[in-house]
Scaffold this motif. Sequence first.
Motif, PDB file in Angstrom:
ATOM      1  N   UNK A 182       0.842  -1.200   0.000  1.00  0.00           N
ATOM      2  CA  UNK A 182       0.000   0.000   0.000  1.00  0.00           C
ATOM      3  C   UNK A 182       0.873   1.245   0.000  1.00  0.00           C
ATOM      4  N   UNK A 183       0.376   2.304  -0.609  1.00  0.00           N
ATOM      5  CA  UNK A 183       1.092   3.585  -0.532  1.00  0.00           C
ATOM      6  C   UNK A 183       0.313   4.533   0.378  1.00  0.00           C
ATOM      7  N   UNK A 184      -0.742   3.985   0.981  1.00  0.00           N
ATOM      8  CA  UNK A 184      -1.587   4.844   1.826  1.00  0.00           C
ATOM      9  C   UNK A 184      -1.034   4.907   3.242  1.00  0.00           C
ATOM     10  N   UNK A 185      -1.486   5.934   3.958  1.00  0.00           N
ATOM     11  CA  UNK A 185      -0.989   6.121   5.326  1.00  0.00           C
ATOM     12  C   UNK A 185      -1.400   4.956   6.207  1.00  0.00           C
ATOM     13  N   UNK A 186      -0.613   4.753   7.255  1.00  0.00           N
ATOM     14  CA  UNK A 186      -0.916   3.674   8.197  1.00  0.00           C
ATOM     15  C   UNK A 186      -2.355   3.852   8.692  1.00  0.00           C
ATOM     16  N   UNK A 187      -3.127   2.821   8.635  1.00  0.00           N
ATOM     17  CA  UNK A 187      -4.511   2.913   9.101  1.00  0.00           C
ATOM     18  C   UNK A 187      -5.481   3.210   7.979  1.00  0.00           C
ATOM     19  N   UNK A 188      -4.984   3.756   6.838  1.00  0.00           N
ATOM     20  CA  UNK A 188      -5.908   4.080   5.734  1.00  0.00           C
ATOM     21  C   UNK A 188      -6.023   2.946   4.728  1.00  0.00           C
ATOM     22  N   UNK A 189      -4.931   2.243   4.558  1.00  0.00           N
ATOM     23  CA  UNK A 189      -4.971   1.157   3.573  1.00  0.00           C
ATOM     24  C   UNK A 189      -4.376  -0.110   4.161  1.00  0.00           C
ATOM     25  N   UNK A 190      -4.940  -1.246   3.731  1.00  0.00           N
ATOM     26  CA  UNK A 190      -4.401  -2.525   4.203  1.00  0.00           C
ATOM     27  C   UNK A 190      -3.473  -3.133   3.155  1.00  0.00           C
ATOM     28  N   UNK A 191      -3.608  -2.676   1.938  1.00  0.00           N
ATOM     29  CA  UNK A 191      -2.823  -3.272   0.855  1.00  0.00           C
ATOM     30  C   UNK A 191      -3.367  -4.624   0.431  1.00  0.00           C
ATOM     31  N   UNK A 192      -4.644  -4.883   0.754  1.00  0.00           N
ATOM     32  CA  UNK A 192      -5.211  -6.194   0.399  1.00  0.00           C
ATOM     33  C   UNK A 192      -6.247  -6.123  -0.728  1.00  0.00           C
ATOM     34  N   UNK A 193      -6.761  -4.921  -0.968  1.00  0.00           N
ATOM     35  CA  UNK A 193      -7.856  -4.784  -1.935  1.00  0.00           C
ATOM     36  C   UNK A 193      -7.540  -5.380  -3.297  1.00  0.00           C
ATOM     37  N   UNK A 194      -6.399  -4.999  -3.834  1.00  0.00           N
ATOM     38  CA  UNK A 194      -6.059  -5.472  -5.185  1.00  0.00           C
ATOM     39  C   UNK A 194      -5.619  -6.936  -5.167  1.00  0.00           C
ATOM     40  N   UNK A 195      -4.980  -7.363  -4.065  1.00  0.00           N
ATOM     41  CA  UNK A 195      -4.568  -8.772  -3.974  1.00  0.00           C
ATOM     42  C   UNK A 195      -5.800  -9.665  -3.974  1.00  0.00           C
ATOM     43  N   UNK A 196      -6.817  -9.251  -3.229  1.00  0.00           N
ATOM     44  CA  UNK A 196      -8.068 -10.016  -3.188  1.00  0.00           C
ATOM     45  C   UNK A 196      -8.722 -10.019  -4.581  1.00  0.00           C
ATOM     46  N   UNK A 197      -8.817  -8.828  -5.178  1.00  0.00           N
ATOM     47  CA  UNK A 197      -9.449  -8.717  -6.504  1.00  0.00           C
ATOM     48  C   UNK A 197      -8.709  -9.593  -7.512  1.00  0.00           C
ATOM     49  N   UNK A 198      -7.393  -9.545  -7.459  1.00  0.00           N
ATOM     50  CA  UNK A 198      -6.573 -10.325  -8.389  1.00  0.00           C
ATOM     51  C   UNK A 198      -6.845 -11.817  -8.223  1.00  0.00           C
ATOM     52  N   UNK A 199      -6.895 -12.256  -6.943  1.00  0.00           N
ATOM     53  CA  UNK A 199      -7.140 -13.674  -6.664  1.00  0.00           C
ATOM     54  C   UNK A 199      -8.491 -14.125  -7.206  1.00  0.00           C
ATOM     55  N   UNK A 200      -9.509 -13.306  -7.001  1.00  0.00           N
ATOM     56  CA  UNK A 200     -10.857 -13.674  -7.470  1.00  0.00           C
ATOM     57  C   UNK A 200     -10.891 -13.752  -9.001  1.00  0.00           C
ATOM     58  N   UNK A 201     -10.321 -12.740  -9.629  1.00  0.00           N
ATOM     59  CA  UNK A 201     -10.341 -12.722 -11.102  1.00  0.00           C
ATOM     60  C   UNK A 201      -9.562 -13.917 -11.652  1.00  0.00           C
ATOM     61  N   UNK A 202      -8.443 -14.202 -11.026  1.00  0.00           N
ATOM     62  CA  UNK A 202      -7.639 -15.349 -11.472  1.00  0.00           C
ATOM     63  C   UNK A 202      -8.428 -16.649 -11.325  1.00  0.00           C
ATOM     64  N   UNK A 203      -9.150 -16.765 -10.198  1.00  0.00           N
ATOM     65  CA  UNK A 203      -9.974 -17.972 -10.000  1.00  0.00           C
ATOM     66  C   UNK A 203     -11.054 -18.115 -11.063  1.00  0.00           C
ATOM     67  N   UNK A 204     -11.426 -16.999 -11.659  1.00  0.00           N
ATOM     68  CA  UNK A 204     -12.426 -17.052 -12.734  1.00  0.00           C
ATOM     69  C   UNK A 204     -11.772 -17.274 -14.098  1.00  0.00           C
ATOM     70  N   UNK A 205     -10.473 -17.465 -14.078  1.00  0.00           N
ATOM     71  CA  UNK A 205      -9.763 -17.672 -15.349  1.00  0.00           C
ATOM     72  C   UNK A 205      -9.610 -16.382 -16.140  1.00  0.00           C
ATOM     73  N   UNK A 206      -9.722 -15.250 -15.446  1.00  0.00           N
ATOM     74  CA  UNK A 206      -9.619 -13.964 -16.150  1.00  0.00           C
ATOM     75  C   UNK A 206      -8.330 -13.235 -15.807  1.00  0.00           C
TER      76      UNK A 206
END
Length: 353
Positions: free
Chosen positions: A310-334
Motif C-alpha cells: 500500500x502507498x496509503x498512510x498507516x490505518x488508511x490502507x491494508x494493501x489487500x484490496x487489489x490482492x483479493x481482486x486479483x485472486x478472485x479474477x484469477x480464480x475465474x480464469x480472467x
Amino acid sequence: MMRRPGLALKLSVLLMLGVVGAMVVDFSLTSGTDMDRARVLVFVSIALAMALLAAVVLDTLIIRPLVRLSAQARRMEDRGYAEPFVPTGLDEPRELGEALEHLRQRVLAEREELQRLNAELERRVEERSLALAAAQRALVEGERLVAVGRLGAGVAHEVNNPAGVILGRAGLLLDDAATPEAAEDLRVIMRQAERIREITGALLRLGRPSRGERGAVDLAAVARSAMELARHEAVARGVTLELSCQASEVDADAAALEQVAYNLIRNAVQASQEGGVVRLHVAGSTLSVSDTGSGIAPEAIPHLFEPFFTTKKLGEGTGLGLAVAHGIVRDHGGTLTAENLPERGARFVVRLG
Ligand SMILES: Nc1ncnc2c1ncn2[C@@H]1O[C@H](COP(=O)(O)OP(=O)(O)O)[C@@H](O)[C@H]1O
Ligand SMILES: [Mg+2]
C-alpha cells in the motif's frame, strides 16, 4: 597474282574506343583518263566524309549511351541503386536504358518490401518474447500470491476469533461505561478490533477467494450494486460515480465479482480529488474502472497486486484490496490489469475468460 599498282585507301574509323570499322577502296590510278581519276577522288572523299559522319552518329547515338549504361550498372555494386538510369540514344540503347531503369525500380521496391517484412518479423518476435516473459512472470507471481494468500488466511483464521471476542466484550463494557473517557477508550478499542476483523476478512478471502456458487451473472448488475456500496464514500469525498454498460452475461460467482468491483471503485475514489469522476464501463465480459485521480506511482506498478502493498498512510490502507481482486479474477480464469491514462488517472480492467 601480281597486284595492280593503284591507290589503296584504308579508312580506319578511329573512335575514342578504338577501331569500329574500316573501308577499303581499291582502284587503279594508272588506267583511265584524268577525268576518271578526278571522279575517283571525289568519290573517295565523299565516301570518307560519309564514313566519318556514320562513325560520329554511331558513337553519339549508340555507343556512348551503351557505355554510360554499362558504367552505371557497374557502379551500382558500390553505390547502391539510388542513381536512376537515363535512357538516351537510338531505340535499342533507349530500350535497354528503360529496361534497366524498370529493373532498378523493381529491385528498390523489392528491397523495401524485404525491409518491411524483416521489421515486421522482428516486431513479432519481440512481441512474442514480451508476451512469453509476461506469462512467465504472471505464473510465478500467481503461485507466489497463492502461497502468501494461504499463509495469510491461516493467520487470519487464528486472529479472527480473538478479535471477535475483543469486539464483543468491549461492546458489553461500553454499555456500562463509568465515565465518558472510559466510553471513548472503549470505542477506540472497538474501532481497532473492527479493523482487525476487516483485515482478517480480506485475508480469508485472499486465501479462499471464490467459494461461492458459479452461475449466469449480469456483469452490469454486479457493477451497479458495487457502485451503490461505494457511493457513501464517494459522496463524502465529493467524487462522482458514472456507469456505462451493455447488458452482458458471464459465468461467475456474483458476490466475489461484486467484491472485485467494489475494491476497484474504492481505490479509484480514494485516488481522486474532490470533484473527480470515477467511471465504470461494462462491455462483453470486460469491466473497467477508470478515474481522474493521481495515477499509479511508477514504483508501485510492479507491486500492485502483492498482499500488504500500500502507498496509503498507516490505518488508511491494508494493501489487500487489489490482492483479493486479483485472486478472485484469477480464480475465474480472467485477468486484472492496471494502467495509467495518458491524460491523468488510472484504469483497472477485469477481463473474464
Ligand atoms: N485507482 C488507483 N489510482 C492510483 N493508485 C492506485 C489505484 N488503485 C490502487 N492504487 C495503488 O495500489 C495500492 C494497493 O491498492 P490496494 O491493494 O487496494 O491496497 P490499499 O487500497 O489498501 O492501499 C494503493 O496503495 C495505491 O498505491
Ligand atoms: Mg484498496
